[in-house]
Write a protein that holds these residues in place. Structure first.
Motif, PDB file in Angstrom:
ATOM      1  N   ASP A 295      -6.224   5.271   0.609  1.00  0.00           N
ATOM      2  CA  ASP A 295      -5.869   5.736  -0.728  1.00  0.00           C
ATOM      3  C   ASP A 295      -5.416   4.591  -1.624  1.00  0.00           C
ATOM      4  OD1 ASP A 295      -3.538   5.397   0.600  1.00  0.00           O
ATOM      5  OD2 ASP A 295      -2.746   7.398   0.246  1.00  0.00           O
ATOM      6  N   ASP A 296      -5.529   3.328  -1.156  1.00  0.00           N
ATOM      7  CA  ASP A 296      -5.306   2.228  -2.084  1.00  0.00           C
ATOM      8  C   ASP A 296      -6.586   1.425  -2.288  1.00  0.00           C
ATOM      9  OD1 ASP A 296      -5.322   1.323   0.469  1.00  0.00           O
ATOM     10  OD2 ASP A 296      -3.592  -0.001   0.287  1.00  0.00           O
TER      11      ASP A 296
ATOM     12  N   HIS B 242      -7.088  -0.113  -5.635  1.00  0.00           N
ATOM     13  CA  HIS B 242      -6.304  -1.325  -5.866  1.00  0.00           C
ATOM     14  C   HIS B 242      -7.095  -2.551  -5.430  1.00  0.00           C
ATOM     15  CE1 HIS B 242      -2.704  -3.707  -6.345  1.00  0.00           C
ATOM     16  NE2 HIS B 242      -2.880  -4.216  -5.139  1.00  0.00           N
TER      17      HIS B 242
ATOM     18  N   THR C 127      -2.352   8.038  -9.637  1.00  0.00           N
ATOM     19  CA  THR C 127      -1.930   6.960  -8.736  1.00  0.00           C
ATOM     20  C   THR C 127      -3.048   6.638  -7.756  1.00  0.00           C
ATOM     21  OG1 THR C 127      -0.812   8.647  -7.416  1.00  0.00           O
ATOM     22  CG2 THR C 127       0.552   7.332  -8.862  1.00  0.00           C
ATOM     23  N   ARG C 128      -3.819   7.643  -7.401  1.00  0.00           N
ATOM     24  CA  ARG C 128      -4.987   7.381  -6.554  1.00  0.00           C
ATOM     25  C   ARG C 128      -5.987   6.528  -7.334  1.00  0.00           C
ATOM     26  NH1 ARG C 128      -8.034   9.652  -1.760  1.00  0.00           N
ATOM     27  NH2 ARG C 128      -9.144   7.716  -1.443  1.00  0.00           N
TER      28      ARG C 128
ATOM     29  N   GLY D 292      -4.868   3.115  -7.445  1.00  0.00           N
ATOM     30  CA  GLY D 292      -4.927   2.434  -6.163  1.00  0.00           C
ATOM     31  C   GLY D 292      -3.566   2.225  -5.520  1.00  0.00           C
ATOM     32  N   MET D 293      -2.544   2.895  -6.070  1.00  0.00           N
ATOM     33  CA  MET D 293      -1.265   2.876  -5.359  1.00  0.00           C
ATOM     34  C   MET D 293      -1.472   3.800  -4.171  1.00  0.00           C
ATOM     35  SD  MET D 293       0.880   3.903  -8.693  1.00  0.00           S
ATOM     36  CE  MET D 293       0.968   2.890 -10.165  1.00  0.00           C
ATOM     37  N   SER D 294      -1.009   3.417  -3.009  1.00  0.00           N
ATOM     38  CA  SER D 294      -1.247   4.274  -1.867  1.00  0.00           C
ATOM     39  C   SER D 294      -0.262   5.439  -1.889  1.00  0.00           C
ATOM     40  CB  SER D 294      -1.075   3.483  -0.579  1.00  0.00           C
ATOM     41  OG  SER D 294      -1.090   4.364   0.505  1.00  0.00           O
ATOM     42  N   ASN D 295      -0.782   6.628  -2.203  1.00  0.00           N
ATOM     43  CA  ASN D 295       0.101   7.792  -2.300  1.00  0.00           C
ATOM     44  C   ASN D 295       0.847   8.037  -1.000  1.00  0.00           C
ATOM     45  OD1 ASN D 295      -1.061   7.986  -4.767  1.00  0.00           O
ATOM     46  ND2 ASN D 295      -1.875  10.045  -4.519  1.00  0.00           N
TER      47      ASN D 295
ATOM     48  N   ARG E  96       1.642   5.963   1.335  1.00  0.00           N
ATOM     49  CA  ARG E  96       2.663   4.951   1.573  1.00  0.00           C
ATOM     50  C   ARG E  96       3.903   5.257   0.713  1.00  0.00           C
ATOM     51  NH1 ARG E  96       2.293   0.467  -1.490  1.00  0.00           N
ATOM     52  NH2 ARG E  96       4.118  -0.851  -1.251  1.00  0.00           N
TER      53      ARG E  96
END
Lengths: 544, 378
Positions: free
Chosen positions: A350-351, A354, B239-240, B243-246, B248
């Motif tokens: 899910d990153d 990023h 946030t997805r 690319g922030m890791s939800n 995490r």
């Protein structure tokens, strides 16, 4: 007609033509001198409007021009400060929507007012039950629905549950609800915003049938193409005033756009020929599933080279969204490789987005309010969304807020975002300016590859021009750009190369300079369904 | 309909006026209850206020209760900013006692300023673990954190009974509690520094609570992680996209939330009781929900709300001695009414206030209607 002539002399002619067409007794709705103020905001200034019975009457204008306010007054949502509403020639003071319905005025809202887990029949009856026991009402409604379906060719399965049926069908239910309550005048607020082109064509067919049966349709929209395709008359509003009412056959999109914006607008993008360079983005054998586990992207391969814009055309729901989400790292792929300048991107988890950004792939999402922005945040916070790890925003774990705000201010200036206030909540910006916030954020990092989904969905005409020019500027700076849009016109004018997507596959490639809308439409429909492309061909002549 | 078009309240009204109105209503209803059983409401109010703030001794106890509520209020608020509703503060605060006692007993002969930081780490670790597990379950398995944290409260209670009775209780003691910590390893009371507080239970942990309040403020509004956390709370799709890791963020936030709740154990075990007893949390975890709600999830609001609830606890305890006609149960009723009106029904006056504000200012009304029309299209 007593409208003040506001803009140029070219309206005089058409205004006269429209006015002579409208005899008093033919009018279903007549608004005279409507004024509405909200405090300092003069939302409707001395509006006159005549709507002929048995016609489709379009009302166009940019966001905030006062269209919705005017219709809300007609529908009894607001009361006008001054002015008169005549329904079939008789003055009425419409106090609420129940009163409007009793006068035969029904409204189909942009956002449907349906109960998702009720059947179509139950939704139609809801609020119009005539006894405490549901049975008799439902029986009567069922008979009535069958009659309406036959008369207006509005076929639905009354027992289907709303959440199981398509958006197009849900809209039919809204129309049926209004007809069931005896509406003779139907107001539709931006009805095609949520529809696929095929569904929109279907809606237009229904509207034509309704008109032919003597119903009056008022269509609020900002899409000129629809105005040209379906309406008999069109009224243009700008900044709260009625600018003009024209006979649709006497006007053209350029003239309407100019009336809406108040200056000349380029509907067609001006650009030089592309000079494609190295391959920047390559997608190989990509397979992607949606949230329900259905495969939506089926073995798709394509490349985008530096200095070119590749457009993906297709009817909404043929896998474009999943393709975008997967290539940008938002959605896990089942198999396949995405390469950026030859290096495979690792996009799982899910990153993934990023890592894609870090590698130089920026993404302007299809749905800015749901994905691209956090509308409850201030502008400057959204200006760094996805890049909050950037050293430009401070050292270590602490954010340098003054610096972030200063950078946001710079971009606001550069992209002419209005109002120019980085501390304003993002929800308070208009659609076009919200899109500019996203574009500014994604373009200003100087990415190698820019992916744009629905670049101008819900954006005013004035801002569309700006956004298209920005995208072309990036292309000319040697970036690779992938554009996905369900607006075929947009793809045709922006892209240097068109890929057509159908049922998860890339079914064809076309050169926008030579491909006709008919050919593209046929590909978009998979080459089998002939109905949708034909309707589009019919509308082709009206767009420049 | 047009009545639905209401502009959000100005910030000062939302943060100051609304809680005061809620509190006033709670006191009025409480006063009616007191009146109904034949007592003088004003005398009762006076008894509560003097009992909570009257002298250093009373105020010290108020601050002791407030310390716990600051921790649990912060625990709820930090999670809430990330869109997570941590109802497990009670269990996290309770089970953290295991960590605290596990280091406090072996290190009891060292000076307190060595034991203290180690106890903080141990309490945070165990409390954090108790938050992390529901966080992990939500992030990786989709089990809703509200459900799992409630269940974890019960699991914590059962484990604590077992541990205290079967493992920690020294032989020959009848009461279910651990051995006492030696005086060297105990947290100094604030009275040792400020004589005004006398020998009340408020201890050095209050300083820790204030540091946590400041730390939470910096975390939420001035760090990159805080930005990601608030973004997740507002819009998980965005946030997805960013690319922030939800997953995490969820796990980290739940761990931090549990660790904050775990600080209650530091206050209770090495600051007040010097041993591990059963049920020492006394529902502070649940009061924390009301504190966070009333404090609008902001550290300053939480500080004020925590002191208010601390005062209610302390003043309420005093009340039964000053007015014998008001039993301990009556005090609980008053506390419950305050929680009800300031916590559960905190939005009671909001629409009315919004309407009043809109009538007072036509400009706001215009702005609200315009904003509404933008939302619904053109």
């Amino acid at each position: 007609m007593t409208e003040p002539v506001q803009n140029g002399d070219n309206q005089q002619r058409s205004q006269g033509a429209a006015a002579s067409d409208l005899a008093q007794s033919d009018l279903a709705i007549e608004l005279i001198g409507i004024n509405k103020r909200f405090g300092a905001v003069h939302a409707n200034k001395d509006i006159d409007l005549k709507v002929r019975r048995g016609s489709v009457h379009g009302i166009v204008g940019e966001n905030g021009a006062g269209k919705s306010t005017l219709m809300s007054i007609l529908y009894g949502f607001y009361t006008a400060d001054s002015g008169e509403i005549r329904v079939n020639g008789t003055p009425h003071a419409i106090t609420d929507s129940r009163h409007a319905l009793a006068l035969g005025i029904g409204m189909v809202h942009q956002h449907f007012m349906l109960v998702d887990n009720f059947s179509i029949l139950e939704n139609v009856v809801l609020g119009a039950e005539d006894s405490a026991l549901l049975g008799p009402s439902l029986d009567r409604a069922k008979k009535e629905l069958t009659r309406l379906a036959k008369e207006y060719r509005l076929d639905v399965n009354p027992d289907a549950i709303i959440e199981d049926v398509s958006v197009g069908t849900q809209q039919r239910v809204e129309i049926l609800k209004a007809l069931y309550r005896g509406a003779d005048v139907l107001i539709l607020d931006e009805p095609t915003g949520v529809l696929t082109p095929a569904e929109a064509d279907d809606l237009f067919r229904v509207l034509r049938t309704l008109r032919d049966q003597g119903k009056t349709i008022i269509l609020i929209t900002h899409k000129l193409r629809e105005i040209m395709a379906i309406t008999d008359y069109v009224s243009v509003m700008r900044q709260g005033a009625m600018v003009d009412t024209l006979k649709t056959s006497d006007t053209n999109p350029e003239q309407l756009a100019e009336l809406m914006v108040g200056r000349r607008v380029l509907l067609r993008v001006e650009k030089t020929a592309a000079k494609p360079g190295d391959t920047f983005l390559s997608v190989e054998n990509l397979v992607v599933k949606d949230d329900l586990g259905v495969t939506r992207v089926k073995d798709v391969s394509f490349t985008v080279r530096a200095g070119e814009i590749v457009g993906i055309a297709g009817v909404a729901g043929n896998g474009q969204s999943e393709l975008l989400e997967s290539v940008s790292g938002m959605r896990d792929q089942t198999s396949g490789i995405v390469r950026l300048k030859g290096t495979p991107l690792s996009l799982e988890g899910d990153d993934g987005a990023h890592r894609a950004r870090k590698a130089g792939l920026a993404h302007v999402p299809e749905d800015r309010q749901r994905m691209g922005l956090i509308t409850a945040f201030e502008e400057w916070e959204n200006a760094m969304l996805g890049y909050e790890d950037d050293p430009a925003y401070g050292k270590g774990i602490i954010l340098d807020i003054p610096s972030a705000q200063a950078q946001a201010r710079e971009r606001i200036k550069k992209f002419d975002i209005r109002p120019a206030n980085e501390r304003l909540k993002t929800a308070n910006f208009s659609g076009g300016n919200q899109q500019k916030i996203v574009l500014a954020r994604e373009m200003e990092r100087n990415p190698d590859v820019l992916i744009v989904g629905q670049p101008t969905r819900g954006v005013d005409i004035g801002a569309i021009e700006f956004i298209h020019n920005q995208i072309i500027k990036m292309r000319d700076a040697g970036k690779a750009i992938l554009v996905v849009s369900v607006e075929l016109d947009e793809i045709r004018s922006l892209a240097d190369r068109i890929l057509v997507m159908f049922d998860g596959h890339i079914v064809g490639e076309a050169d926008p300079a030579t491909a006709t809308e008919g050919e593209l439409g046929l590909m978009m429909a998979g080459g089998t369904d002939r109905k949708a492309p034909q309707a589009r061909v019919a509308a082709e002549g009206e767009t420049p | 309909m047009s009545s639905a078009i209401l502009k959000p309240l100005p910030r000062w009204a939302d943060v100051v006026l609304l809680p005061i109105l809620n509190l006033a209503l709670a006191f009025i209803v409480s006063g009616l209850v007191v009146l109904a059983i034949g007592q003088d409401p004003l005398a009762a109010l006076n008894a509560i206020v003097t009992g909570a703030f009257g002298n250093g001794y009373n105020f010290g106890y108020t601050l002791y209760y407030s310390t716990n509520f600051m921790f649990t209020g912060l625990a709820v608020a930090v999670a809430a900013h990330a869109g997570l509703f941590n109802i497990g503060g009670n269990g996290q605060a309770y089970i953290a006692g295991l960590g605290v006692i596990a280091v406090a007993l072996p290190l009891q002969f060292l000076p307190w300023w060595i034991t203290f930081p180690i106890a903080i780490v141990a309490g945070a670790a165990v409390g954090g673990l108790w938050g992390f597990i529901p966080g992990w379950l939500q992030a990786k398995r989709g089990s809703h954190v509200v459900i799992t944290t409630i269940m974890f409260n019960f699991i914590a209670a059962a484990i604590m009974v077992y541990m205290v009775v079967n493992v920690l209780k020294p032989a020959g003691i009848l009461a279910p509690e651990s051995a006492m910590i030696a005086p060297e390893g105990r947290m100094p009371k604030l009275g040792a520094f400020i004589p005004w507080f006398k020998n009340t239970d408020v201890n050095f942990t209050l300083v820790l609570a204030l540091i946590c309040l400041v730390g939470a403020y910096i975390l939420i509004w001035h760090t990159r992680f805080g930005f990601a956390m608030r973004a997740l709370g507002q819009n998980p799709t965005a946030t997805r996209y960013a690319g922030m890791s939800n997953s995490r963020i969820i796990m980290i936030v739940m761990t931090m939330s549990g660790a904050l709740a775990g600080m209650v154990a530091v206050n209770q075990v090495v600051g007040v009781q010097y041993r591990l007893v059963l049920d020492y949390v006394a529902d502070a975890g649940f009061v924390g929900i009301a504190v966070a709600l009333m404090g609008r999830n902001h550290p300053i609001g939480i500080l004020l709300a925590a002191v208010l609830f601390g005062a209610l606890y302390q003043g309420g305890n005093e009340l039964q001695y000053v007015i014998p006609g008001l039993s301990k149960e009556m005090v609980v009723v008053i506390q419950a009414l305050v929680i009800l009106f300031t916590g559960a029904m905190e939005g009671l006056f909001r629409p009315g206030l919004q309407r009043i504000f809109m009538t007072l200012s036509p400009r706001q009304k215009a702005a609200a209607i315009e904003a509404n029309s933008v939302k619904s299209g053109s």
